[in-house]
Design an enzyme around this catalytic site. Structure first.
Site, short mmCIF file in Angstrom:
data_model
loop_
_atom_site.label_atom_id
_atom_site.label_comp_id
_atom_site.label_asym_id
_atom_site.label_seq_id
_atom_site.Cartn_x
_atom_site.Cartn_y
_atom_site.Cartn_z
N ARG A 1 -17.72 -3.18 10.43
CA ARG A 1 -16.33 -2.91 10.74
C ARG A 1 -16.28 -1.77 11.42
O ARG A 1 -16.97 -0.76 11.08
CB ARG A 1 -15.48 -2.83 9.56
CG ARG A 1 -14.78 -4.18 9.23
CD ARG A 1 -13.92 -4.30 7.90
NE ARG A 1 -13.28 -3.28 7.56
CZ ARG A 1 -12.41 -3.06 6.52
NH1 ARG A 1 -12.63 -4.11 5.68
NH2 ARG A 1 -11.70 -2.19 6.30
N ARG B 1 0.89 -1.19 0.13
CA ARG B 1 0.08 -0.06 0.04
C ARG B 1 0.82 1.22 -0.08
O ARG B 1 0.31 2.40 0.09
CB ARG B 1 -0.99 -0.01 1.22
CG ARG B 1 -2.34 0.27 1.27
CD ARG B 1 -2.89 -0.02 2.45
NE ARG B 1 -4.38 0.16 2.50
CZ ARG B 1 -5.15 -0.69 2.94
NH1 ARG B 1 -4.86 -1.95 2.62
NH2 ARG B 1 -6.53 -0.33 3.07
P1 AP5 Z 1 -8.17 -3.20 4.59
O1 AP5 Z 1 -9.10 -4.05 5.33
O2 AP5 Z 1 -7.33 -3.44 3.51
O3 AP5 Z 1 -9.31 -2.07 3.88
P2 AP5 Z 1 -9.40 -1.29 2.55
O4 AP5 Z 1 -8.24 -1.41 1.56
O5 AP5 Z 1 -9.76 -0.04 3.14
O6 AP5 Z 1 -10.29 -2.20 1.51
P3 AP5 Z 1 -11.79 -2.51 2.24
O7 AP5 Z 1 -11.74 -3.93 3.00
O8 AP5 Z 1 -12.32 -1.40 2.79
O9 AP5 Z 1 -12.48 -2.65 0.86
P4 AP5 Z 1 -12.36 -3.96 -0.33
O10 AP5 Z 1 -11.70 -3.21 -1.65
O11 AP5 Z 1 -11.80 -5.13 0.12
O12 AP5 Z 1 -13.74 -4.20 -0.70
P5 AP5 Z 1 -14.98 -5.18 -0.19
O13 AP5 Z 1 -14.75 -6.43 -1.12
O14 AP5 Z 1 -14.94 -5.16 1.17
O15 AP5 Z 1 -7.52 -2.04 5.70
C1 AP5 Z 1 -8.12 -1.62 6.53
C2 AP5 Z 1 -7.32 -0.74 7.57
O16 AP5 Z 1 -5.94 -1.52 7.93
C3 AP5 Z 1 -6.48 0.51 6.67
O17 AP5 Z 1 -7.28 1.55 6.69
C4 AP5 Z 1 -4.95 0.40 7.37
O18 AP5 Z 1 -5.23 1.25 8.54
C5 AP5 Z 1 -4.86 -1.00 7.75
N1 AP5 Z 1 -4.05 -1.61 6.85
C6 AP5 Z 1 -4.56 -2.65 6.00
N2 AP5 Z 1 -3.50 -2.83 5.08
C7 AP5 Z 1 -2.40 -2.36 5.12
C8 AP5 Z 1 -1.32 -1.71 4.64
N3 AP5 Z 1 -0.53 -2.50 3.55
N4 AP5 Z 1 -0.14 -0.97 5.29
C9 AP5 Z 1 -0.76 -0.14 6.38
N5 AP5 Z 1 -2.00 -0.40 6.67
C10 AP5 Z 1 -2.78 -1.19 6.38
O19 AP5 Z 1 -16.40 -4.56 -0.95
C11 AP5 Z 1 -16.95 -3.43 -0.20
C12 AP5 Z 1 -18.53 -3.53 -0.27
O20 AP5 Z 1 -18.79 -3.56 -1.81
C13 AP5 Z 1 -19.04 -4.80 0.40
O21 AP5 Z 1 -20.13 -4.53 0.90
C14 AP5 Z 1 -19.21 -5.82 -0.96
O22 AP5 Z 1 -20.56 -6.42 -0.79
C15 AP5 Z 1 -19.75 -4.67 -2.06
N6 AP5 Z 1 -19.25 -5.16 -3.18
C16 AP5 Z 1 -18.10 -5.56 -3.80
N7 AP5 Z 1 -17.96 -5.62 -4.84
C17 AP5 Z 1 -19.27 -5.20 -5.68
C18 AP5 Z 1 -19.57 -5.09 -6.78
N8 AP5 Z 1 -19.06 -5.72 -8.08
N9 AP5 Z 1 -21.10 -4.48 -6.72
C19 AP5 Z 1 -21.54 -4.27 -6.05
N10 AP5 Z 1 -21.27 -4.18 -4.66
C20 AP5 Z 1 -20.12 -4.84 -4.37
#
Ligand code: AP5
Length: 231
Positions: A165, A93
């Site tokens: 979350r 990231r």
């Molecule tokens: P992390 O858990 O990695 O969160 P993120 O990158 O912010 O990603 P999300 O999990 O929020 O989203 P996603 O892209 O996975 O979407 P999802 O599939 O859930 O990180 C959390 C925290 O940890 C960070 O803020 C940081 O503090 C720390 N961290 C983690 N990694 C780090 C690193 N490498 N370095 C430093 N800090 C780090 O989908 C979202 C929603 O959309 C769901 O409800 C889903 O059902 C829906 N959805 C998905 N696809 C579709 C579609 N095609 N159509 C309709 N709805 C959909």
């Protein structure tokens, strides 16, 4: 990670659908899904020292410092199930994390295979994050409107309870997207320059995005013009 073959780095902003897609894709590819966010959440739930160190950053929507994050992910990649490769979600990231990963792989004679980038508008990101529910047992992801569970509050996969979350608040969503723009978006150019970037239109249904990812990862085709400008 000694004789890895397939190293996929899944890129995309918070809420783009990385976790949703990685959970499906890893099973199809036969490699583990390694999510830095899930690893942090496991440590938070377990009350470990690492979890306590990461909590304040996660709660504020900031990135956990590179040293902590890189050590945690490298420890996971050293486990035997990662020997055939891995599907990385949420890591790297920062440029420092990307370089640390490249160095670790090079030390084993390996390199990143491909870096698919799930591209989604900010409006869609906010709508997806606002309705997300996650299984506390197996981490399966649902959306109250776009992909609701069959029984409200209950995971279709394992029957576990669903929760929202702690970092899914409107303020934290905005902050996480800002942090992404400044610290993570440069990775798009990093992987483009290495010839590894593949842009996936993430505005489509989960199944359509999955099919495009599968094509890209299996080398059966490309989603759109590889040279197109990524956001
Ligand atoms: P992390 O858990 O990695 O969160 P993120 O990158 O912010 O990603 P999300 O999990 O929020 O989203 P996603 O892209 O996975 O979407 P999802 O599939 O859930 O990180 C959390 C925290 O940890 C960070 O803020 C940081 O503090 C720390 N961290 C983690 N990694 C780090 C690193 N490498 N370095 C430093 N800090 C780090 O989908 C979202 C929603 O959309 C769901 O409800 C889903 O059902 C829906 N959805 C998905 N696809 C579709 C579609 N095609 N159509 C309709 N709805 C959909």
């Amino acid at each position: 990670m000694a004789h890895g073959l397939l190293y996929v780095v899944l890129l995309g902003a918070p809420g783009a659908g990385k976790g949703t897609q990685a959970g499906l894709l890893a099973g199809r590819l036969g490699v583990p899904h390694v999510s830095s966010g899930d690893l942090f959440r496991e440590n938070l739930a377990g009350g470990t020292h690492l979890g306590r160190s990461a909590k304040s950053y996660i709660d504020k929507g900031e990135l956990v410092p590179d040293a902590i994050t890189i050590a945690m992910v490298m420890e996971r990649l050293a486990q035997p199930d990662c020997d055939k490769g891995v599907l990385l979600d949420g890591f790297p990231r920062t440029l420092a994390q990307a370089q640390a990963l490249d160095e670790a792989l090079a030390g084993n004679g390996q390199r990143i295979s491909v870096a698919p980038y799930i591209r989604v508008s900010e409006e869609t990101l906010l709508a997806r994050l606002a309705g997300r529910w996650t299984c506390q047992r197996c981490q399966a992801v649902y959306h109250q409107l776009f992909s609701p569970p069959r029984v409200p509050g209950v995971c279709d996969v394992c029957g576990g309870g669903l929760y929202q979350r702690a970092d899914d608040t409107p303020e934290t969503h905005k902050k996480r997207i800002e942090v992404y723009m400044v610290q993570t978006r440069p990775l798009i150019d990093y992987y483009r320059l290495l010839g590894l970037l593949r842009v996936i239109d993430g505005e489509r249904s989960v199944d359509e995005v999955q099919a495009a990812l599968l094509d890209v990862v299996q080398g059966l085709g490309e989603d759109g013009d590889r040279a197109q400008e990524a956001r």
